[in-house]
Design a protein around this motif. Structure first.
Motif, PDB file in Angstrom:
ATOM      1  N   ASP A  27       0.833  -1.227  -0.177  1.00  0.00           N
ATOM      2  CA  ASP A  27       0.015  -0.026  -0.005  1.00  0.00           C
ATOM      3  C   ASP A  27       0.723   1.257  -0.123  1.00  0.00           C
ATOM      4  OD1 ASP A  27      -2.440  -1.359   2.101  1.00  0.00           O
ATOM      5  OD2 ASP A  27      -2.096  -1.601   0.086  1.00  0.00           O
ATOM      6  N   ALA A  28       0.403   2.335  -0.440  1.00  0.00           N
ATOM      7  CA  ALA A  28       0.904   3.577  -0.380  1.00  0.00           C
ATOM      8  C   ALA A  28       0.668   4.075   0.869  1.00  0.00           C
ATOM      9  CB  ALA A  28       0.476   4.492  -1.562  1.00  0.00           C
ATOM     10  N   PHE A  29       1.867   4.847   1.462  1.00  0.00           N
ATOM     11  CA  PHE A  29       1.775   5.262   2.766  1.00  0.00           C
ATOM     12  C   PHE A  29       2.596   6.582   2.922  1.00  0.00           C
ATOM     13  CE2 PHE A  29       1.546   5.452   7.177  1.00  0.00           C
ATOM     14  CZ  PHE A  29       2.771   5.998   7.653  1.00  0.00           C
ATOM     15  N   MET A  30       2.061   7.554   3.684  1.00  0.00           N
ATOM     16  CA  MET A  30       2.581   8.935   3.863  1.00  0.00           C
ATOM     17  C   MET A  30       2.203   9.426   5.108  1.00  0.00           C
ATOM     18  SD  MET A  30       0.196  11.595   1.353  1.00  0.00           S
ATOM     19  CE  MET A  30      -1.231  12.024   1.755  1.00  0.00           C
ATOM     20  N   ALA A  31       3.098   9.990   5.802  1.00  0.00           N
ATOM     21  CA  ALA A  31       2.785  10.597   6.902  1.00  0.00           C
ATOM     22  C   ALA A  31       2.828  12.142   7.072  1.00  0.00           C
ATOM     23  CB  ALA A  31       3.909  10.198   8.133  1.00  0.00           C
ATOM     24  N   LEU A  32       2.038  12.764   8.021  1.00  0.00           N
ATOM     25  CA  LEU A  32       1.915  14.173   7.788  1.00  0.00           C
ATOM     26  C   LEU A  32       2.214  14.520   9.413  1.00  0.00           C
ATOM     27  CD1 LEU A  32      -1.231  15.209   5.646  1.00  0.00           C
ATOM     28  CD2 LEU A  32       1.271  14.886   5.089  1.00  0.00           C
ATOM     29  N   ASN A  33       3.026  15.810   9.659  1.00  0.00           N
ATOM     30  CA  ASN A  33       3.053  16.267  10.956  1.00  0.00           C
ATOM     31  C   ASN A  33       1.891  17.065  11.290  1.00  0.00           C
ATOM     32  OD1 ASN A  33       5.735  15.210  11.101  1.00  0.00           O
ATOM     33  ND2 ASN A  33       6.447  16.899   9.948  1.00  0.00           N
ATOM     34  N   ASN A  34       1.646  17.411  12.579  1.00  0.00           N
ATOM     35  CA  ASN A  34       0.420  18.345  13.084  1.00  0.00           C
ATOM     36  C   ASN A  34       0.515  19.526  12.324  1.00  0.00           C
ATOM     37  OD1 ASN A  34      -0.369  16.478  14.902  1.00  0.00           O
ATOM     38  ND2 ASN A  34       1.139  17.230  16.631  1.00  0.00           N
ATOM     39  N   ASP A  35       1.657  20.094  11.478  1.00  0.00           N
ATOM     40  CA  ASP A  35       1.521  21.506  10.911  1.00  0.00           C
ATOM     41  C   ASP A  35       1.349  21.212   9.456  1.00  0.00           C
ATOM     42  OD1 ASP A  35       5.045  21.910  10.835  1.00  0.00           O
ATOM     43  OD2 ASP A  35       3.659  20.242  10.244  1.00  0.00           O
ATOM     44  N   THR A  60       2.883  19.059   7.262  1.00  0.00           N
ATOM     45  CA  THR A  60       4.204  19.040   6.355  1.00  0.00           C
ATOM     46  C   THR A  60       4.258  17.644   6.112  1.00  0.00           C
ATOM     47  OG1 THR A  60       5.552  19.162   8.201  1.00  0.00           O
ATOM     48  CG2 THR A  60       5.082  21.272   6.932  1.00  0.00           C
ATOM     49  N   PHE A  61       4.964  17.146   5.348  1.00  0.00           N
ATOM     50  CA  PHE A  61       5.323  15.673   5.053  1.00  0.00           C
ATOM     51  C   PHE A  61       6.595  15.197   5.892  1.00  0.00           C
ATOM     52  CE2 PHE A  61       2.738  16.598   0.869  1.00  0.00           C
ATOM     53  CZ  PHE A  61       2.233  15.325   0.925  1.00  0.00           C
ATOM     54  N   LEU A  64       4.457  21.775   2.987  1.00  0.00           N
ATOM     55  CA  LEU A  64       3.090  21.687   3.202  1.00  0.00           C
ATOM     56  C   LEU A  64       2.346  20.761   2.139  1.00  0.00           C
ATOM     57  CD1 LEU A  64       2.492  25.418   4.408  1.00  0.00           C
ATOM     58  CD2 LEU A  64       2.391  23.433   5.905  1.00  0.00           C
ATOM     59  N   LEU A  65       1.067  20.152   2.730  1.00  0.00           N
ATOM     60  CA  LEU A  65       0.588  19.405   1.818  1.00  0.00           C
ATOM     61  C   LEU A  65      -0.001  20.147   0.768  1.00  0.00           C
ATOM     62  CD1 LEU A  65      -1.111  16.739   1.237  1.00  0.00           C
ATOM     63  CD2 LEU A  65      -2.753  17.531   2.661  1.00  0.00           C
ATOM     64  N   TRP A  66      -0.631  21.275   1.013  1.00  0.00           N
ATOM     65  CA  TRP A  66      -1.458  21.782  -0.201  1.00  0.00           C
ATOM     66  C   TRP A  66      -0.320  22.697  -0.929  1.00  0.00           C
ATOM     67  CZ3 TRP A  66      -3.092  22.385   5.112  1.00  0.00           C
ATOM     68  CH2 TRP A  66      -2.141  23.314   5.487  1.00  0.00           C
ATOM     69  N   PRO A 123      -1.728  21.448  -5.086  1.00  0.00           N
ATOM     70  CA  PRO A 123      -2.826  22.662  -4.520  1.00  0.00           C
ATOM     71  C   PRO A 123      -4.290  22.112  -4.882  1.00  0.00           C
ATOM     72  CG  PRO A 123      -0.806  23.384  -5.825  1.00  0.00           C
ATOM     73  CD  PRO A 123      -0.532  21.878  -5.747  1.00  0.00           C
ATOM     74  N   LYS A 124      -4.232  21.271  -5.725  1.00  0.00           N
ATOM     75  CA  LYS A 124      -5.816  20.685  -6.143  1.00  0.00           C
ATOM     76  C   LYS A 124      -6.408  19.974  -5.042  1.00  0.00           C
ATOM     77  CE  LYS A 124      -4.802  20.678 -10.961  1.00  0.00           C
ATOM     78  NZ  LYS A 124      -4.810  19.711 -12.185  1.00  0.00           N
ATOM     79  N   ILE A 125      -5.755  19.503  -4.065  1.00  0.00           N
ATOM     80  CA  ILE A 125      -6.373  18.638  -2.798  1.00  0.00           C
ATOM     81  C   ILE A 125      -7.349  19.514  -1.927  1.00  0.00           C
ATOM     82  CG2 ILE A 125      -4.588  18.892  -0.923  1.00  0.00           C
ATOM     83  CD1 ILE A 125      -5.197  15.751  -0.565  1.00  0.00           C
ATOM     84  N   ILE A 126      -6.837  20.957  -2.040  1.00  0.00           N
ATOM     85  CA  ILE A 126      -7.894  21.873  -1.106  1.00  0.00           C
ATOM     86  C   ILE A 126      -9.071  21.879  -1.653  1.00  0.00           C
ATOM     87  CG2 ILE A 126      -8.192  24.292  -0.321  1.00  0.00           C
ATOM     88  CD1 ILE A 126      -5.494  23.104   0.686  1.00  0.00           C
ATOM     89  N   GLY A 127     -10.168  21.497  -0.855  1.00  0.00           N
ATOM     90  CA  GLY A 127     -11.542  21.711  -0.999  1.00  0.00           C
ATOM     91  C   GLY A 127     -12.003  20.212  -1.380  1.00  0.00           C
ATOM     92  N   THR A 128     -11.376  19.138  -1.626  1.00  0.00           N
ATOM     93  CA  THR A 128     -11.529  17.857  -1.846  1.00  0.00           C
ATOM     94  C   THR A 128     -12.311  17.099  -0.607  1.00  0.00           C
ATOM     95  OG1 THR A 128      -9.556  17.016  -1.486  1.00  0.00           O
ATOM     96  CG2 THR A 128     -10.264  17.703  -3.738  1.00  0.00           C
ATOM     97  N   ALA A 129     -13.181  16.216  -0.604  1.00  0.00           N
ATOM     98  CA  ALA A 129     -13.717  15.076   0.370  1.00  0.00           C
ATOM     99  C   ALA A 129     -12.479  14.618   1.159  1.00  0.00           C
ATOM    100  CB  ALA A 129     -14.663  14.294  -0.240  1.00  0.00           C
TER     101      ALA A 129
END
Length: 794
Positions: free
Chosen positions: A630-638, A640-641, A663-665, A669-675
């Motif tokens: 599986d694809a896996f990624m981890a994000l910090n509380n702020d 950021t990857f 930062l994720l966005w 950028p296109k992920i903003i506003g998605t479900a």
């Protein structure tokens, strides 16, 4: 003067002879035609009435047997209910009342105790000596003979099924009675014409049971004497007329119903059968007389001049015989002849024109059929009884690479069928020839290039003018790709199963009663050979200690309420403690309804020890994350990857160096506003695991995403589920078609959920209950609206 008179007399004698011969000839032809017509029409009428009677009683027999089987199944189903086996009388009364309201064919439905008395009503009537009660004591379901009700004296039939408790001890009988008027109504649905009559006779004692049709009156239970009963006893196939029990001369047919206990007899009065024949004979005789008169008149007139017009007619007939349809008799030839010959010559010309037009129409129709065959997308091949190719359409040419001219007259088996399939295909071919019916089968064809194509064939016998087997037409569809897609779907399902089975996590599923229905995971397979079979059907209390089991059951019940829960728990042992984390989520069906619970469990002992060996654990964790599929990624509380594995790099289309610490966005950028972004925020805010499936436009695919929050941020697993979504869409379309079928079936269908609430009702249910769908869906199955005021006594 004498010579003139002699010639005149001779001329009159010749005319008299011609007229006499003409009259005699016409009379012979008329009588012969009338006799032939009468013979064949009488034979046709007799065969037709027997065919219709046999079809009528066969339909009645099939309908009666099906109807009785369905009623017996309904009684058996009630007897098998847990409430009935537990002898819960109030619940049983409600069930019987509801069942009788839905199955109006039953005159009464009731429960009889082991002593033969009604268990629901106070009554002194006892049925312990009834054969159906004795059969029930022996553990047998039964349908009684026609018996007389001890309550109202009417003749009835009883459907009975034994009731046994948990120890398989006989405790009573569920019985339903049917009035003979119900059987009569069934028979009225299939009656021969207006003059036919059908009735039932007991095959053991020749007792008349009931009937329907012309002349039907109230049937008494009495033995009857009829030739048709004697024929049935001797299995005679005689089709001659006979005198029935009412003293009428009739034609009849018979068959057996109710497992041979009833004789179904269909009859039609001989006078009614031949009434139309007699009328036809009157009109035919009148027509023949008129035709004879016209023929005599024509012969009188045509005796005068027959030479020149006759020669031209003969010439024209010879032309037609030789295939020439352009010859016409010119008007100058018959202008001075009698009117009859003029009409005959004009008729010949008109007939020639008609034949020419019909030949043209036949040619046009043949060309039309040929064009359909040649342009059809299906494969069309015509072969003779020896398997040689007669016709080979354009689609066949495209599939095989052979043209029609080179395959004409060659064996279809040797040319196209692979050697390993030839034996089976030949057997199928000769079975079709001998059976004279229509068949379907599949076999491979080998093309010119050696490629094998799987063809689904529909075969039909073509017959000649005399009804002989002439050839076979086979229409085929190339299903090679279709079968490949079906096999691919099976393989994909197996890959998904293996993928789940290879995960380090333990995935478990529970039904609504919180019983284990499945357990998957590599760790389980390493401990137990078949964990599913070992744990299936057990509850969480049978698997864990009391403290942990209570926590897990609470989380499971929250999941049934569509609330996700994550538990951290531990197991203590003499060698130490192990720590685990389990997430519980609702398991939904295709309609979005909760059908159970799914849990994902993992051991987190190493995470608990991370404070002492963070670097070692982090390296091991990285190795694990890089090795999973599986694809896996981890994000910090702020946001950021902090980590992405190689599979995530591949799917996201970016290497980890370009996104780590960003930062994720900013990276996407296109992920903003998605479900999916909303799910990330929800998991972060609520600190609860979330699983979602969303379509990501910027990736042009569906992904199943597991989001696990922690104090440091989010851990996200995602997997491409586009193919499964497409399969689910196909399943929903199939469900929609099933819903359409349910709405159109001629039976009422009501679906009740686990709480007793009615969740679905079809159109027939609306018609039967007299309520619209909203009114039905607002009630429970125990609503007073469904119950009758009393329960009829058997």
């Amino acid at each position: 003067m004498r010579t003139f008179l002699q010639k005149r007399i001779k001329l009159q004698l010749l005319n008299s002879r011609l007229r006499m011969l003409g009259v005699v000839f016409v009379l012979i032809v008329g009588v012969f035609c009338t006799a032939i017509f009468s013979y064949f029409e009488q034979d046709h009428q007799e065969r037709d009435i027997h065919n219709q009677l046999e079809q009528t009683i066969r339909l009645q027999q099939q309908y009666i047997d099906k109807w009785m089987s369905e009623r017996m199944s309904e009684i058996s189903m009630i007897a098998s209910l847990s409430a009935v086996k537990n002898w819960e009388l109030s619940e049983i009364g409600a069930i019987l009342t509801l069942s009788q309201s839905k199955h109006v064919e039953f005159k009464a439905m009731g429960l009889i105790d082991h002593e033969g008395y009604s268990a629901l009503l106070k009554s002194e009537l006892n049925v312990k000596d009834r054969p159906y009660f004795i059969a029930a004591q022996q553990g047998q379901e039964s349908i009684s003979d026609v018996i007389v009700s001890r309550k109202d004296g009417k003749r009835i039939i009883v459907f009975a099924a034994p009731v046994r408790d948990a120890n398989q001890q006989f405790i009573g009988v569920v019985a339903g009675t049917v009035d003979l008027t119900t059987i009569e109504h069934l028979m009225k649905q299939f009656v021969y014409g207006k003059s036919g009559q059908t009735y039932l006779v007991d095959s053991d004692d020749d007792q008349l049971i009931t009937g329907a049709g012309a002349g039907t009156v109230e049937f008494d239970s009495k033995a009857i004497d009829s030739a048709i009963i004697d024929r049935a006893k001797t299995n005679s196939k005689s089709k001659s007329a006979y005198t029935n029990y009412r003293g009428e001369t009739v034609y009849g047919a018979y068959t057996y119903a109710n497992n041979g206990r009833w004789l179904v007899i269909g009859e039609a009065a001989k006078a009614d059968v031949f009434a139309s024949l007699y009328a036809e004979l009157k009109y035919t005789s009148l027509f023949i007389l008129l035709a004879m008169a016209a023929a005599v008149f024509i012969m009188f007139r045509t005796a005068k001049k027959i030479t020149d017009p006759l020669n031209h007619l003969l010439t024209g007939v010879k032309q037609i015989k030789e295939g020439g349809y352009l010859y016409r008799i010119e008007p100058e030839v018959f202008r001075n002849t009698t009117l009859e010959f003029q009409q005959l010559c004009r008729l010949y010309n008109s007939m020639s024109d008609t034949i020419l037009e019909q030949i043209g129409a036949i040619s046009t129709e043949r060309n039309f059929v040929n064009s359909i065959i040649e342009t059809a997308a299906s494969l069309v091949v015509v072969i003779d009884s020896d398997g040689h190719i007669i016709r080979f359409n354009h689609s066949c040419e495209q599939i095989t690479g052979h043209v029609s001219e080179e395959v004409q007259g060659r064996s279809i088996f040797d040319l196209f069928v692979p050697i390993e399939e030839q034996s089976a295909v030949r057997v199928h071919f000769y079975n079709l020839i001998n059976a004279s019916g229509k068949t379907r089968h599949e076999n491979h064809w080998r093309t010119r290039t050696g490629e094998l194509r799987l063809i689904a064939w529909s075969n039909t016998i073509l017959r000649g003018q005399q009804g002989e087997r002439d050839s076979i037409i086979s229409i085929g569809i190339d299903v090679t790709e279709q079968r490949a897609v079906e096999q691919a779907m099976i393989e994909n399902e197996e890959r998904i199963r293996l993928l789940v089975g290879s995960m380090d996590e333990v995935v478990s599923t529970f039904d609504r009663e919180l019983k284990l229905t499945g357990i998957y995971g590599r760790s389980m397979d390493s401990i137990i050979h078949d964990p599913h079979a070992f744990y299936s059907g057990k509850t969480i209390h049978e698997l864990l200690n009391a403290d942990n089991a209570g926590l897990h059951e609470e989380a499971q019940r929250k999941a049934l309420l569509e609330r996700n829960t994550v538990l951290d728990w531990s197991i203590s042992s003499p060698t130490g403690s192990t720590y685990h984390q389990t997430s519980y989520s609702p398991l939904l069906d295709n309609g979005g309804q909760v059908k159970g619970v799914v849990s994902v469990s993992r051991e987190i002992t190493q995470l608990k020890q991370a404070e002492e060996a963070f670097k070692v654990t982090q390296a091991r964790l990285n190795n694990i994350l890089e090795s999973i599929t599986d694809a896996f990624m981890a994000l910090n509380n702020d946001w950021t990857f902090s980590y992405v594995n190689s599979e995530a790099e591949r799917i996201l289309g970016k290497n980890r160096e370009s996104i780590m610490g960003n930062l994720l966005w900013d990276c996407f950028p296109k992920i903003i506003g998605t479900a999916i972004f909303g799910s990330y925020r929800e998991a972060m805010d609520k600190q609860q695991p979330i699983f979602t499936e969303e379509y990501l436009p910027f990736m042009q695919a569906w992904y199943g995403v597991h989001i696990y929050p922690s104090k440091d941020g989010l851990s996200i697993y995602f997997q491409n589920v586009t193919q499964r979504k497409e399969l689910e869409h196909a399943a929903k379309e199939s469900e929609s078609r099933l819903s359409t079928i349910i709405e159109t079936v001629p039976n009422a269908i009501v679906v009740v959920d686990g709480s007793g609430q009615i969740t679905m009702a079809n159109q027939m249910a609306e018609d039967i209950f007299g309520l619209d769908k909203e009114a039905i869906l607002s009630r429970t199955y125990a609503d007073d609206a469904w119950f009758c005021s009393t329960i009829a006594e058997i």
